[in-house]
Design a protein around this motif. Structure first.
Motif, PDB file in Angstrom:
ATOM      1  N   ILE A 151       0.846  -1.207   0.000  1.00 48.16           N
ATOM      2  CA  ILE A 151       0.000   0.000   0.000  1.00 48.16           C
ATOM      3  C   ILE A 151       0.874   1.247   0.000  1.00 48.16           C
ATOM      4  CG2 ILE A 151      -1.733   1.312   1.283  1.00 48.16           C
ATOM      5  CD1 ILE A 151      -2.665  -1.377   2.472  1.00 48.16           C
ATOM      6  N   GLY A 152       1.891   1.255   0.869  1.00 50.45           N
ATOM      7  CA  GLY A 152       2.776   2.408   0.949  1.00 50.45           C
ATOM      8  C   GLY A 152       3.486   2.667  -0.370  1.00 50.45           C
ATOM      9  N   THR A 153       3.941   1.600  -1.020  1.00 46.41           N
ATOM     10  CA  THR A 153       4.628   1.751  -2.301  1.00 46.41           C
ATOM     11  C   THR A 153       3.690   2.310  -3.363  1.00 46.41           C
ATOM     12  OG1 THR A 153       6.119  -0.093  -1.765  1.00 46.41           O
ATOM     13  CG2 THR A 153       5.933   0.525  -4.081  1.00 46.41           C
ATOM     14  N   VAL A 154       2.453   1.795  -3.395  1.00 42.67           N
ATOM     15  CA  VAL A 154       1.479   2.291  -4.377  1.00 42.67           C
ATOM     16  C   VAL A 154       1.172   3.769  -4.132  1.00 42.67           C
ATOM     17  CG1 VAL A 154      -0.932   2.110  -5.143  1.00 42.67           C
ATOM     18  CG2 VAL A 154       0.432   0.040  -4.834  1.00 42.67           C
ATOM     19  N   MET A 155       0.971   4.158  -2.865  1.00 42.70           N
ATOM     20  CA  MET A 155       0.675   5.556  -2.554  1.00 42.70           C
ATOM     21  C   MET A 155       1.849   6.475  -2.927  1.00 42.70           C
ATOM     22  SD  MET A 155      -2.416   5.790  -1.301  1.00 42.70           S
ATOM     23  CE  MET A 155      -2.845   4.533  -2.506  1.00 42.70           C
ATOM     24  N   ILE A 156       3.058   6.039  -2.604  1.00 42.36           N
ATOM     25  CA  ILE A 156       4.233   6.844  -2.940  1.00 42.36           C
ATOM     26  C   ILE A 156       4.390   6.924  -4.461  1.00 42.36           C
ATOM     27  CG2 ILE A 156       6.759   6.929  -2.806  1.00 42.36           C
ATOM     28  CD1 ILE A 156       6.480   5.744   0.021  1.00 42.36           C
ATOM     29  N   GLY A 157       4.092   5.817  -5.143  1.00 44.72           N
ATOM     30  CA  GLY A 157       4.148   5.822  -6.599  1.00 44.72           C
ATOM     31  C   GLY A 157       3.150   6.796  -7.206  1.00 44.72           C
ATOM     32  N   ILE A 158       1.925   6.801  -6.680  1.00 46.53           N
ATOM     33  CA  ILE A 158       0.907   7.747  -7.167  1.00 46.53           C
ATOM     34  C   ILE A 158       1.366   9.179  -6.933  1.00 46.53           C
ATOM     35  CG2 ILE A 158      -1.434   8.605  -6.761  1.00 46.53           C
ATOM     36  CD1 ILE A 158      -2.247   5.716  -6.154  1.00 46.53           C
ATOM     37  N   LEU A 159       1.950   9.417  -5.754  1.00 54.15           N
ATOM     38  CA  LEU A 159       2.420  10.766  -5.423  1.00 54.15           C
ATOM     39  C   LEU A 159       3.523  11.218  -6.374  1.00 54.15           C
ATOM     40  CD1 LEU A 159       2.540  13.210  -3.492  1.00 54.15           C
ATOM     41  CD2 LEU A 159       4.184  11.911  -2.126  1.00 54.15           C
ATOM     42  N   LEU A 160       4.529  10.372  -6.566  1.00 54.75           N
ATOM     43  CA  LEU A 160       5.682  10.772  -7.376  1.00 54.75           C
ATOM     44  C   LEU A 160       5.344  10.864  -8.856  1.00 54.75           C
ATOM     45  CD1 LEU A 160       8.634   8.721  -5.816  1.00 54.75           C
ATOM     46  CD2 LEU A 160       7.888  11.022  -5.278  1.00 54.75           C
ATOM     47  N   VAL A 161       4.678   9.834  -9.380  1.00 55.96           N
ATOM     48  CA  VAL A 161       4.426   9.760 -10.816  1.00 55.96           C
ATOM     49  C   VAL A 161       3.207  10.583 -11.223  1.00 55.96           C
ATOM     50  CG1 VAL A 161       3.971   8.201 -12.760  1.00 55.96           C
ATOM     51  CG2 VAL A 161       5.504   7.478 -10.910  1.00 55.96           C
ATOM     52  N   GLY A 162       2.160  10.536 -10.395  1.00 60.67           N
ATOM     53  CA  GLY A 162       0.926  11.220 -10.761  1.00 60.67           C
ATOM     54  C   GLY A 162       0.897  12.697 -10.414  1.00 60.67           C
ATOM     55  N   PHE A 163       1.476  13.068  -9.276  1.00 63.84           N
ATOM     56  CA  PHE A 163       1.445  14.458  -8.819  1.00 63.84           C
ATOM     57  C   PHE A 163       2.814  15.143  -8.926  1.00 63.84           C
ATOM     58  CE2 PHE A 163      -2.216  12.532  -6.872  1.00 63.84           C
ATOM     59  CZ  PHE A 163      -3.178  13.525  -6.879  1.00 63.84           C
ATOM     60  N   GLY A 164       3.860  14.407  -8.615  1.00 58.86           N
ATOM     61  CA  GLY A 164       5.185  15.008  -8.586  1.00 58.86           C
ATOM     62  C   GLY A 164       5.539  15.512  -7.202  1.00 58.86           C
ATOM     63  N   VAL A 165       6.768  15.962  -7.069  1.00 58.72           N
ATOM     64  CA  VAL A 165       7.241  16.483  -5.782  1.00 58.72           C
ATOM     65  C   VAL A 165       7.928  17.831  -6.013  1.00 58.72           C
ATOM     66  CG1 VAL A 165       7.539  14.223  -4.715  1.00 58.72           C
ATOM     67  CG2 VAL A 165       9.408  15.189  -6.042  1.00 58.72           C
ATOM     68  N   LEU A 375      -2.115  14.333   1.320  1.00 56.49           N
ATOM     69  CA  LEU A 375      -2.836  13.266   2.022  1.00 56.49           C
ATOM     70  C   LEU A 375      -2.414  11.894   1.501  1.00 56.49           C
ATOM     71  CD1 LEU A 375      -6.413  14.822   2.259  1.00 56.49           C
ATOM     72  CD2 LEU A 375      -4.765  14.511   4.105  1.00 56.49           C
ATOM     73  N   ILE A 376      -2.205  11.786   0.192  1.00 55.18           N
ATOM     74  CA  ILE A 376      -1.733  10.518  -0.372  1.00 55.18           C
ATOM     75  C   ILE A 376      -0.353  10.179   0.192  1.00 55.18           C
ATOM     76  CG2 ILE A 376      -0.911   9.418  -2.497  1.00 55.18           C
ATOM     77  CD1 ILE A 376      -3.210  10.812  -3.953  1.00 55.18           C
ATOM     78  N   GLY A 377       0.523  11.177   0.248  1.00 52.82           N
ATOM     79  CA  GLY A 377       1.842  10.955   0.827  1.00 52.82           C
ATOM     80  C   GLY A 377       1.772  10.562   2.292  1.00 52.82           C
ATOM     81  N   LEU A 378       0.836  11.159   3.026  1.00 57.61           N
ATOM     82  CA  LEU A 378       0.663  10.834   4.451  1.00 57.61           C
ATOM     83  C   LEU A 378       0.207   9.392   4.623  1.00 57.61           C
ATOM     84  CD1 LEU A 378       0.882  12.215   7.220  1.00 57.61           C
ATOM     85  CD2 LEU A 378      -1.537  12.812   7.035  1.00 57.61           C
ATOM     86  N   ILE A 379      -0.731   8.956   3.775  1.00 58.87           N
ATOM     87  CA  ILE A 379      -1.207   7.570   3.835  1.00 58.87           C
ATOM     88  C   ILE A 379      -0.070   6.614   3.493  1.00 58.87           C
ATOM     89  CG2 ILE A 379      -2.781   5.892   2.790  1.00 58.87           C
ATOM     90  CD1 ILE A 379      -4.732   8.279   2.352  1.00 58.87           C
ATOM     91  N   GLY A 380       0.723   6.972   2.471  1.00 57.06           N
ATOM     92  CA  GLY A 380       1.861   6.136   2.119  1.00 57.06           C
ATOM     93  C   GLY A 380       2.861   6.027   3.253  1.00 57.06           C
ATOM     94  N   GLY A 381       3.187   7.152   3.882  1.00 56.15           N
ATOM     95  CA  GLY A 381       4.117   7.138   5.001  1.00 56.15           C
ATOM     96  C   GLY A 381       3.596   6.346   6.184  1.00 56.15           C
TER      97      GLY A 381
END
Length: 462
Positions: A151-165, A375-381
């Motif tokens: 779950i954490g990997t998927v959330m971090i992936g969505i954050l990085l690839v879908g939204f960016g940092v 929030l996605i990053g928080l869930i991933g963390g």
């Protein structure tokens, strides 16, 4: 409106935590059923059951205290070793428990075995957990933490690839008119002439004609990419006193200038571009090249290949907190009961996570897109933290069961190697006193963190 948004953020995190816990238990449930272990219950929460239903041999439901979850598997504790002349199992293969009149700790273990034995039904003799091969027990117990890692990997992936940092770019955000000595910066009035006084040397970037909005494309003949601000800073710092060509784009037109970085006292930086401090908290300084400009930050989408490294960084960060958890909780308690500031990078409870989610939702300092990304990053963390925490090799955590199974496998391997009698399953019921101590410490630490998150919460926006 802000109060409503704050509540929405908390509710989002409550649902996310419940789903994370539920999927964690699914990670245990699926391999347990695959390996034919009977699972009487799958529950989210602890305490009194508030709603449940039965499907097949398993009861699924929710309990009153939503601070975790569990699946109950029959045969978690092996029976006590039989005395000479006694039978360890009945005709069906189910364990036969003997009474013990030894000390308090032995009685605790016996009570746990009896409670587990009460769940046994006819035909369960070969469906008990402790009779599984070691590798199957390890798979079952690692299934929960691995689900959180997924779950954490998927959330971090969505954050990085879908939204960016957010990253520093090669676009100039500001250009200083002069160079102010580091020791004088706190006392200068930046509202008056940019903080410059007569006699201050002109900043090299300003003198060379660089202005906010310019896009630097090369420095000293080295090409500068969109997100290579740190590389640019390194080149500038190493070029003190050297006339250096710089190429930049302004309004679509490429321009060239020559800059001579001024050797001046600046903060020493780590590999991530963050200032280094001395043991007393003061800044470390070095003499390096300085031209006097700032970088514009932009949200940059990352390639999929960046996800593993980001997950690895989070794992290292969380592991560092967990390894030093008792000391960090003491520091949190000290801050909660005094005027000491709280470490924003220290541990927080589920209450703290909820407050941060509410703060993110309610703030007007970031866009809606950034709120969703945060929030996605928080869930991933959170899920990365659950993964690491559950691998602590102490009962009642999953890592404790894994260590017990691996120890049993090692003992049996040694016995086979040296042609000794099979030592039998490891009796983790004997570790119950330590389990209760660990559980009590976890409750105490949890209570301290919850109290601190109420009276002195970690805040993101002032």
């Amino acid at each position: 409106m802000s109060v409503l948004l704050f509540i929405v953020g908390i509710l989002v995190m409550v649902v996310a935590i419940a789903v994370s816990i539920g999927l964690h238990e699914v990670g245990h449930l699926l391999p347990a059923k695959l390996f034919k272990v009977r699972v009487p219950q799958y529950m989210i929460g602890f305490g009194k059951t508030i709603w449940s239903f039965r499907r097949g041999e398993t009861e699924y439901g929710f309990k009153a205290i939503p601070l975790g979850g569990y699946i109950s598997m029959i045969g978690m504790y092996p029976p006590a070793k039989a005395k000479k002349g006694e039978e360890a199992t009945d005709a069906d293969g189910a364990p036969v428990l003997r009474q013990s009149s030894t000390g308090m700790f032995q009685q605790m273990a016996d009570e746990a075995r009896h409670a587990a034995a009460e769940q046994l039904q006819p035909g369960d003799g070969n469906r008990v957990f402790y009779k599984l091969p070691v590798y199957k027990r390890v798979i079952i117990m690692l299934g929960g933490p691995l689900m959180n890692l997924l779950i954490g990997t998927v959330m971090i992936g969505i954050l990085l690839v879908g939204f960016g940092v957010p990253e520093q770019t090669n676009k100039v955000s500001e250009v200083y008119q002069c160079v102010v000595p580091l020791s004088q910066q706190p006392t200068r009035d930046t509202a008056a002439n940019g903080g410059c006084l007569p006699g201050d040397p002109q900043a090299p970037a300003y003198a060379a004609g660089l202005r906010p909005g310019d896009l630097i494309t090369s420095f000293g003949g080295v090409a500068i990419g969109q997100t290579q601000w740190l590389e640019l800073i390194t080149l500038i710092r190493d070029a003190a006193g050297k006339p250096t060509p710089v190429t930049f784009v302004r309004d679509g037109v490429e321009k060239t200038a020559t800059i001579t970085p001024l050797a001046t006292e600046r903060p020493a930086l780590d590999i991530n571009g963050q200032p280094l401090t001395n043991p007393d908290g003061s800044l470390q300084t070095v003499k390096v090249g300085f031209i006097g400009m700032g970088s514009e930050s932009a949200t940059i989408r990352q390639p999929l290949t960046a996800v593993p490294a980001a997950v690895g960084d989070q794992l290292k960060s969380v592991a560092g907190v967990v390894i030093d958890l008792p000391a960090r909780v003491v520091a949190v308690a000290r801050a909660a009961f005094s005027s000491e500031p709280r470490d924003p990078n220290g541990p927080i409870s589920v209450v703290g996570v909820g407050r941060i989610a509410g703060e993110i939702s309610a703030t007007n300092q970031i866009s809606v897109t950034d709120k969703v990304a945060s929030l996605i990053g928080l869930i991933g963390g959170l899920n990365i933290a659950l993964f690491v925490f559950n691998l602590i090799p102490l009962l009642p955590l999953d890592g404790g069961h894994v260590i017990g199974a691996l120890w049993e496998g090692l003992r049996r391997t040694v016995a086979r190697t040296f042609k000794r009698k099979d030592p039998g399953p490891v009796d983790i019921a004997k570790a119950l006193p330590l389990t209760y101590v660990v559980a009590s410490l976890m409750l105490v630490m949890g209570a301290i963190l919850i109290y601190a998150d109420i009276v002195k919460p970690v805040k993101l926006f002032g």
